[in-house]
Motif scaffolding. Structure first.
Motif, PDB file in Angstrom:
ATOM      1  N   UNK A  28       0.811  -1.208   0.000  1.00  0.00           N
ATOM      2  CA  UNK A  28       0.000   0.000   0.000  1.00  0.00           C
ATOM      3  C   UNK A  28       0.846   1.260   0.000  1.00  0.00           C
ATOM      4  N   UNK A  29       0.201   2.364  -0.353  1.00  0.00           N
ATOM      5  CA  UNK A  29       0.850   3.677  -0.345  1.00  0.00           C
ATOM      6  C   UNK A  29       0.225   4.499   0.765  1.00  0.00           C
ATOM      7  N   UNK A  30       1.058   5.117   1.570  1.00  0.00           N
ATOM      8  CA  UNK A  30       0.582   5.860   2.740  1.00  0.00           C
ATOM      9  C   UNK A  30      -0.389   6.967   2.351  1.00  0.00           C
ATOM     10  N   UNK A  31      -0.138   7.640   1.245  1.00  0.00           N
ATOM     11  CA  UNK A  31      -1.010   8.743   0.833  1.00  0.00           C
ATOM     12  C   UNK A  31      -2.431   8.256   0.558  1.00  0.00           C
ATOM     13  N   UNK A  32      -2.567   7.080  -0.039  1.00  0.00           N
ATOM     14  CA  UNK A  32      -3.896   6.517  -0.302  1.00  0.00           C
ATOM     15  C   UNK A  32      -4.669   6.309   1.003  1.00  0.00           C
ATOM     16  N   UNK A  33      -3.999   5.737   1.998  1.00  0.00           N
ATOM     17  CA  UNK A  33      -4.652   5.486   3.275  1.00  0.00           C
ATOM     18  C   UNK A  33      -4.991   6.792   3.990  1.00  0.00           C
TER      19      UNK A  33
END
Length: 57
Positions: A28-33
């Motif tokens: 996962x990408x932190x910005x998405x979360x």
């Protein structure tokens, strides 16, 4: 994007499978979360404000 929403919902309730948590951190990408979490928090606060307005009024 669906996996991010599921993970954020699980985090809101404090339950998540270890397998999913590992997947989120590895792929996962932190910005998405962050974006999904902020949107869901805003919806929660807005929904509670609307509910309190309807109940009080």
């Amino acid at each position: 994007m669906i996996n991010e929403v599921k993970s954020v919902l699980a985090a809101f309730f404090g339950v998540q499978k270890e397998v999913n948590r590992k997947r989120d951190f590895e792929h996962g990408h932190a910005l998405d979360f962050l974006v999904v979490g902020l949107v869901m928090a805003a919806l929660l606060v807005g929904g509670m404000a609307l509910l309190s307005t309807v109940v009080a009024g």
